[in-house]
Write an enzyme that holds these catalytic residues in place. Structure first.
Site, short mmCIF file in Angstrom:
data_model
loop_
_atom_site.label_atom_id
_atom_site.label_comp_id
_atom_site.label_asym_id
_atom_site.label_seq_id
_atom_site.Cartn_x
_atom_site.Cartn_y
_atom_site.Cartn_z
CB SER A 124 2.86 -6.06 -2.82
OG SER A 124 3.34 -6.66 -1.66
CE1 TYR A 148 -0.12 -2.06 0.22
CE2 TYR A 148 0.86 -4.19 0.73
CZ TYR A 148 0.92 -2.97 0.09
OH TYR A 148 2.01 -2.66 -0.68
CE LYS A 152 -0.08 -1.86 -3.45
NZ LYS A 152 0.23 -0.69 -4.27
CG ASN A 198 7.96 -2.25 6.99
OD1 ASN A 198 7.44 -1.21 6.61
ND2 ASN A 198 7.39 -3.42 6.85
P1 NAD Z 1 5.41 5.68 0.24
O1 NAD Z 1 4.28 5.84 1.20
O2 NAD Z 1 6.74 6.20 0.64
O3 NAD Z 1 5.02 6.31 -1.18
C1 NAD Z 1 3.69 6.37 -1.64
C2 NAD Z 1 3.43 7.81 -2.05
O4 NAD Z 1 2.10 7.90 -2.55
C3 NAD Z 1 3.54 8.79 -0.88
O5 NAD Z 1 4.38 9.86 -1.25
C4 NAD Z 1 2.10 9.26 -0.65
O6 NAD Z 1 2.06 10.60 -0.20
C5 NAD Z 1 1.50 9.08 -2.03
N1 NAD Z 1 0.05 8.83 -2.06
C6 NAD Z 1 -0.66 7.93 -1.34
N2 NAD Z 1 -1.95 7.97 -1.69
C7 NAD Z 1 -2.06 8.93 -2.66
C8 NAD Z 1 -3.14 9.42 -3.43
N3 NAD Z 1 -4.39 8.95 -3.28
N4 NAD Z 1 -2.89 10.39 -4.36
C9 NAD Z 1 -1.64 10.86 -4.52
N5 NAD Z 1 -0.58 10.44 -3.82
C10 NAD Z 1 -0.80 9.47 -2.90
O7 NAD Z 1 5.50 4.11 -0.10
P2 NAD Z 1 6.60 3.31 -0.93
O8 NAD Z 1 7.28 2.38 0.00
O9 NAD Z 1 7.39 4.23 -1.78
O10 NAD Z 1 5.64 2.43 -1.84
C11 NAD Z 1 5.25 2.82 -3.14
C12 NAD Z 1 4.28 1.80 -3.69
O11 NAD Z 1 4.89 0.51 -3.67
C13 NAD Z 1 2.99 1.68 -2.87
O12 NAD Z 1 1.91 1.53 -3.75
C14 NAD Z 1 3.21 0.43 -2.06
O13 NAD Z 1 2.00 -0.20 -1.74
C15 NAD Z 1 4.05 -0.42 -3.01
N6 NAD Z 1 4.89 -1.41 -2.31
C16 NAD Z 1 5.72 -1.00 -1.32
C17 NAD Z 1 6.48 -1.96 -0.63
C18 NAD Z 1 7.39 -1.55 0.51
O14 NAD Z 1 7.74 -2.40 1.33
N7 NAD Z 1 7.83 -0.29 0.60
C19 NAD Z 1 6.39 -3.31 -0.98
C20 NAD Z 1 5.54 -3.68 -2.00
C21 NAD Z 1 4.79 -2.71 -2.68
N1 UDP Z 2 10.60 -7.99 12.15
C1 UDP Z 2 11.10 -8.03 13.46
N2 UDP Z 2 11.02 -6.89 14.21
C2 UDP Z 2 10.48 -5.73 13.76
C3 UDP Z 2 9.98 -5.70 12.43
C4 UDP Z 2 10.04 -6.85 11.66
O1 UDP Z 2 11.60 -9.06 13.91
O2 UDP Z 2 10.43 -4.73 14.50
C5 UDP Z 2 10.69 -9.21 11.31
C6 UDP Z 2 9.36 -9.73 10.81
O3 UDP Z 2 8.80 -10.63 11.76
C7 UDP Z 2 9.77 -10.40 9.50
C8 UDP Z 2 10.93 -9.54 9.00
O4 UDP Z 2 11.41 -8.84 10.15
O5 UDP Z 2 10.27 -11.70 9.74
C9 UDP Z 2 10.52 -8.52 7.93
O6 UDP Z 2 9.41 -7.78 8.42
P1 UDP Z 2 8.89 -6.45 7.70
O7 UDP Z 2 7.77 -5.90 8.53
O8 UDP Z 2 10.05 -5.55 7.44
O9 UDP Z 2 8.39 -6.96 6.29
P2 UDP Z 2 7.25 -8.05 5.89
O10 UDP Z 2 7.99 -9.11 5.16
O11 UDP Z 2 6.60 -8.54 7.13
O12 UDP Z 2 6.35 -7.27 5.02
#
Ligand code: NAD
Ligand code: UDP
Length: 336
Positions: A124, A148, A152, A198
């Site tokens: 991330s 968090y 990562k 988010n």
């Molecule tokens: P998500 O929660 O939709 O998907 C994660 C999946 O992992 C879920 O289905 C959950 O049930 C499963 N899971 C969690 N812990 C587990 C475990 N111990 N064993 C088996 N399954 C498990 O999240 P996402 O948005 O799809 O994110 C996927 C990955 O990407 C995550 O590792 C997250 O940290 C990373 N990530 C997400 C974002 C974002 O904004 N969505 C940004 C950066 C990184």
């Molecule tokens: N944000 C907002 N209202 C909300 C959620 C998010 O104004 O209800 C803004 C937040 O301050 C940031 C941007 O939207 O500037 C993206 O936030 P998000 O939580 O989606 O992702 P982040 O980059 O913080 O992981």
């Protein structure tokens, strides 16, 4: 190629499974369903005509992992499974380190035991220090600000150590910026449990009438319109980034780190307007104080992924909002 996809029932994992299947690769999904629903498999099947094998289980279950890797003749792993709520990680750090760090260690141990050498990991942009002016490339010093982000970074570092220890290991950390959007069919999308933290899922739930109004967190940032700026990337572009990363990294030993972002910053106001356009009405909002811990603006420099993987994000914020709206309006309560 047979690929174990941990967390494959989740938001990014499910979209990636669709593209793995389209590519002719065979995903095997392991998910505990702690943050997803098994009905996503029906959607994957509707879109692709193929239902991938699904195992309900935890990535920290060493015996299950070894069994899975060998029984399915897995050649590579994409590791999405993890917990991802920043606020929750501050309140429950041990739960986050156990799930995200210990889970990844158990996975790598099983891979080592079964001689599976290729791992692609969901890292991330939260690993980067916030003091640096955007755009951020992969050389920006890391300084995560919460458990968090630290979880990562720890996994990124362990992967680096693994690649150094075993000359055949291919370890790829993909640093996502802000994944949003949904599958163009409207069949798959983001389905957060409880009130979304988010921006995009919050906007979607305002648009569909589940929430009253968006609260804009901060209007006095040093940005063109005073609201926070982020790099939003369409989830199908992100999924495509995994295909490109795996195609490159499989058989290419070392520790590879790539930013996956669009390279463009958009403000909260930009996203609010784009979503209003997509759903056909102006969405209500209120102006609120800054959210603690937020920074004004950051976006990716994704040049390394473009040069090395031949990948770049193609979809606009209008695509992201239209696809999210199609998903949310046809599934107002998410997956059943
Ligand atoms: P998500 O929660 O939709 O998907 C994660 C999946 O992992 C879920 O289905 C959950 O049930 C499963 N899971 C969690 N812990 C587990 C475990 N111990 N064993 C088996 N399954 C498990 O999240 P996402 O948005 O799809 O994110 C996927 C990955 O990407 C995550 O590792 C997250 O940290 C990373 N990530 C997400 C974002 C974002 O904004 N969505 C940004 C950066 C990184
Ligand atoms: N944000 C907002 N209202 C909300 C959620 C998010 O104004 O209800 C803004 C937040 O301050 C940031 C941007 O939207 O500037 C993206 O936030 P998000 O939580 O989606 O992702 P982040 O980059 O913080 O992981």
């Amino acid at each position: 190629m047979k690929i174990l996809v941990t967390g494959g029932a989740g938001y990014i994992g499910s979209h990636t499974c669709v593209q793995l299947i389209d590519k002719g690769w065979q995903p095997v999904i392991l998910d505990s369903l702690v943050n997803s629903k098994v009905s996503v498999l029906d959607r994957i099947e509707s879109i692709t005509g193929h239902r991938p094998p699904f195992i309900k289980g935890d990535v920290r279950d060493a015996d299950l992992l070894s069994k899975l890797l060998s029984e399915h003749s897995v050649e590579a792993v994409i590791h999405f499974a993890g917990l991802k709520a920043v606020g929750e990680s501050v309140a429950q750090p041990l739960r986050y380190y156990d799930n995200n760090v210990h889970g990844s260690v158990v996975l790598m141990q099983a891979m080592q035991k079964c001689a599976v050498k290729t791992l692609v990991f969901s890292s991330s942009a939260t690993v980067y220090g916030h003091a640096f002016a955007p755009p951020w490339n992969e050389q920006v010093p890391t300084a995560p600000a919460n458990p968090y982000g630290r979880s990562k970074l720890m996994v990124d570092q362990i992967m680096g150590d693994m690649a150094a220890a075993d000359a055949a290991c291919s370890m790829t950390s993909l640093r996502y910026f802000n994944p949003v959007g949904a599958h163009a069919s409207g069949l798959m999308g983001e389905d957060p449990q409880g009130t979304p933290n988010n921006l995009m899922p919050y906007l979607a739930q305002v648009a569909v009438g589940r929430l009253e109004a968006l609260q804009i967190y901060g209007t006095d940032y040093d940005t063109p319109d005073g609201t926070g700026v982020r790099d939003y990337i369409h989830v199908t572009d992100l999924a495509q980034g995994h295909i490109a990363a795996l195609a490159y990294a499989h058989g290419q030993p070392g520790h590879h780190v790539f930013n996956l972002g669009s390279g463009q910053g958009h403000s909260v106001m930009d996203m609010l307007k784009a979503f209003g356009k997509a759903c056909g009405r102006e969405l209500p909002y209120t102006l609120s104080p800054r959210r603690p811990g937020d920074v004004a603006a950051y976006w990716a420099n994704p040049q390394h992924a473009r040069n090395t993987l031949g990948w770049h994000a193609e979809k606009s914020i209008d695509d992201m909002c239209q696809d999210t709206w199609r998903w949310q309006s046809s599934n107002p309560n998410g997956y059943l």
